[in-house]
Scaffold this motif. Structure first.
Motif, short mmCIF file in Angstrom:
data_model
loop_
_atom_site.label_atom_id
_atom_site.label_comp_id
_atom_site.label_asym_id
_atom_site.label_seq_id
_atom_site.Cartn_x
_atom_site.Cartn_y
_atom_site.Cartn_z
N GLY A 114 4.26 -8.23 7.29
CA GLY A 114 4.53 -9.76 7.33
C GLY A 114 3.26 -10.42 8.21
N GLY A 115 3.24 -11.67 8.05
CA GLY A 115 2.19 -12.30 8.69
C GLY A 115 2.34 -13.71 8.67
N PRO A 116 1.35 -14.61 9.30
CA PRO A 116 1.44 -16.00 9.45
C PRO A 116 0.79 -16.72 8.08
CG PRO A 116 -0.27 -15.38 10.76
CD PRO A 116 0.42 -14.45 10.10
N TRP A 117 0.36 -16.33 7.40
CA TRP A 117 -0.16 -16.83 6.37
C TRP A 117 0.37 -17.28 4.98
CZ3 TRP A 117 -3.67 -12.33 7.70
CH2 TRP A 117 -4.16 -12.42 8.77
N ASN A 118 -0.04 -18.17 4.06
CA ASN A 118 0.48 -18.50 2.73
C ASN A 118 -0.39 -18.04 1.82
OD1 ASN A 118 3.04 -19.62 3.66
ND2 ASN A 118 1.83 -21.42 4.34
N ILE A 119 0.06 -17.30 0.72
CA ILE A 119 -0.77 -17.01 -0.44
C ILE A 119 -0.48 -17.90 -1.65
CG2 ILE A 119 -1.16 -15.10 -2.01
CD1 ILE A 119 -1.76 -14.47 0.85
N PRO A 120 -1.38 -18.24 -2.18
CA PRO A 120 -3.09 -17.88 -2.36
C PRO A 120 -3.85 -18.65 -1.45
CG PRO A 120 -2.60 -19.30 -4.11
CD PRO A 120 -1.27 -19.25 -3.56
N GLY A 121 -3.52 -19.44 -0.68
CA GLY A 121 -4.36 -20.37 -0.01
C GLY A 121 -5.16 -19.50 1.12
N ASP A 122 -4.30 -18.64 1.64
CA ASP A 122 -4.83 -17.80 2.72
C ASP A 122 -5.27 -16.64 2.51
OD1 ASP A 122 -4.57 -19.88 4.68
OD2 ASP A 122 -2.35 -19.26 5.21
N LEU A 123 -5.45 -16.38 1.06
CA LEU A 123 -5.98 -14.89 0.78
C LEU A 123 -7.24 -14.44 1.30
CD1 LEU A 123 -4.90 -13.04 -1.46
CD2 LEU A 123 -6.37 -13.92 -3.02
N PRO A 124 -8.22 -15.12 1.63
CA PRO A 124 -9.38 -14.71 2.30
C PRO A 124 -9.05 -14.07 3.68
CG PRO A 124 -9.98 -16.75 1.39
CD PRO A 124 -8.54 -16.53 1.20
N LYS A 125 -8.02 -14.46 4.41
CA LYS A 125 -7.61 -13.97 5.92
C LYS A 125 -7.14 -12.54 5.57
CE LYS A 125 -6.97 -18.50 7.80
NZ LYS A 125 -5.80 -19.35 8.16
N THR A 126 -6.63 -11.96 4.29
CA THR A 126 -5.92 -10.89 4.27
C THR A 126 -6.88 -9.62 4.16
OG1 THR A 126 -5.40 -11.31 1.84
CG2 THR A 126 -3.99 -11.96 3.50
N GLY A 127 -8.18 -9.80 4.29
CA GLY A 127 -8.95 -8.68 3.94
C GLY A 127 -9.03 -7.91 2.82
N ASN A 128 -8.90 -6.68 2.95
CA ASN A 128 -8.76 -5.86 1.52
C ASN A 128 -7.55 -5.31 0.96
OD1 ASN A 128 -11.69 -5.25 1.43
ND2 ASN A 128 -11.45 -3.58 3.00
N ALA A 129 -6.62 -6.19 1.51
CA ALA A 129 -5.12 -6.05 1.09
C ALA A 129 -4.83 -5.94 -0.36
CB ALA A 129 -4.27 -7.08 1.75
N ILE A 130 -5.58 -6.80 -0.84
CA ILE A 130 -5.31 -6.66 -2.47
C ILE A 130 -5.90 -5.32 -3.05
CG2 ILE A 130 -5.99 -7.61 -4.71
CD1 ILE A 130 -3.92 -9.25 -3.39
N ASN A 131 -7.13 -4.94 -2.64
CA ASN A 131 -7.53 -3.49 -3.12
C ASN A 131 -6.79 -2.49 -2.65
OD1 ASN A 131 -10.03 -4.97 -4.11
ND2 ASN A 131 -10.98 -4.64 -2.24
N TYR A 132 -6.00 -2.29 -1.60
CA TYR A 132 -5.09 -1.44 -1.20
C TYR A 132 -4.06 -1.38 -2.21
CZ TYR A 132 -7.38 -1.75 3.52
OH TYR A 132 -8.26 -1.86 4.50
N ILE A 133 -3.66 -2.60 -2.32
CA ILE A 133 -2.42 -2.62 -3.25
C ILE A 133 -2.46 -1.97 -4.63
CG2 ILE A 133 -0.69 -4.15 -4.54
CD1 ILE A 133 -0.65 -6.03 -1.95
N LEU A 134 -3.83 -2.56 -5.08
CA LEU A 134 -4.03 -1.95 -6.59
C LEU A 134 -4.62 -0.59 -6.58
CD1 LEU A 134 -5.93 -5.39 -7.80
CD2 LEU A 134 -3.50 -4.63 -8.31
N GLU A 135 -5.37 -0.04 -5.58
CA GLU A 135 -6.02 1.23 -5.54
C GLU A 135 -5.28 2.33 -4.93
OE1 GLU A 135 -10.14 0.50 -4.75
OE2 GLU A 135 -10.21 -1.41 -5.66
N PHE A 136 -4.58 1.93 -3.81
CA PHE A 136 -4.03 3.28 -3.16
C PHE A 136 -3.07 3.83 -3.89
CE2 PHE A 136 -0.87 4.81 -0.03
CZ PHE A 136 -1.76 5.37 0.83
N PRO A 137 -3.41 5.25 -3.86
CA PRO A 137 -2.46 6.12 -4.86
C PRO A 137 -1.05 6.31 -4.42
CG PRO A 137 -3.88 7.56 -3.81
CD PRO A 137 -4.28 6.15 -3.18
N GLY A 138 -0.64 6.12 -3.36
CA GLY A 138 0.73 6.65 -2.64
C GLY A 138 1.70 5.24 -2.82
N PRO A 139 2.73 5.48 -2.27
CA PRO A 139 3.81 4.58 -2.15
C PRO A 139 3.36 3.10 -1.48
CG PRO A 139 5.04 6.63 -2.21
CD PRO A 139 3.47 6.67 -2.14
#
Length: 187
Positions: free
Chosen positions: A50-75
């Motif tokens: 969790g964290g203090p931000w709201n999506i999608p407005g604060d998306l730039p503050k989340t770094g590579n999180a979207i890439n992790y979600i889409l590309e990480f092979p594990g659970p």
């Protein structure tokens, strides 16, 4: 097995690590700007905190999180902000106007991997202004509350799981069961 915990500075992040350790796993915090390849080589599974931000407005503050979600092979388990990021990454719909704070009654619609062994309803600890209101394609709704239509969701084929509430907090009934169920996927 090593569990990576993506740290957005949420108020309960230290509890996520504590629960991981209590349940017999190794865990460490990750900076959201770590390269995806390093994460892939170092960890069997991820928890997006969790964290203090709201999506999608604060998306730039989340770094590579979207890439992790889409590309990480594990659970991956998304908690609160992590749940919202997962829904956003896969094309779900988020909306304001469904805030929840403190103890909220969660109703289980479908018992799956992460909700296995929980009752039909339980009290969960919540702290959010934005909610997932439509699941991404391929995700199943697992639980809802009176206000929020998607308190938990999963795509078992992708090994992606999200909860709007905080299972790491002692105020969430059966939170350790939920955490253990997820962590067993990391073995």
């Amino acid at each position: 097995m090593a569990v990576g915990i993506l740290d957005f500075g949420g108020q309960y992040n230290h509890l996520i690590l504590r629960r991981v350790l209590e349940l017999g796993f190794r865990g460490s915090f990750l900076d959201p700007n770590e390269p995806v390849d390093r994460i892939r080589q170092s960890f069997k599974c991820l928890i997006i905190s969790g964290g203090p931000w709201n999506i999608p407005g604060d998306l730039p503050k989340t770094g590579n999180a979207i890439n992790y979600i889409l590309e990480f092979p594990g659970p991956i388990l998304g908690i609160c902000l992590g749940h919202q990021l997962m829904a956003y990454a896969y094309g779900g719909e988020l909306a304001a106007g469904y805030p929840e704070f403190g103890g909220v009654r969660v109703h289980v619609d479908r018992e799956d991997t992460i909700l296995r062994g929980t009752p039909n309803s339980f009290t969960a600890w919540e702290s959010h202004n934005i909610s997932v209101v439509k699941p991404p394609r391929g995700f199943e709704i697992l639980a809802h509350s009176e206000k929020v239509p998607i308190e938990a969701m999963s795509n078992e084929a992708l090994k992606r799981f999200g909860v709007q509430f905080h299972p790491e907090v002692r105020h969430t009934e059966h939170g350790l069961v939920i955490m253990r169920n997820f962590l067993e996927l990391c073995r």
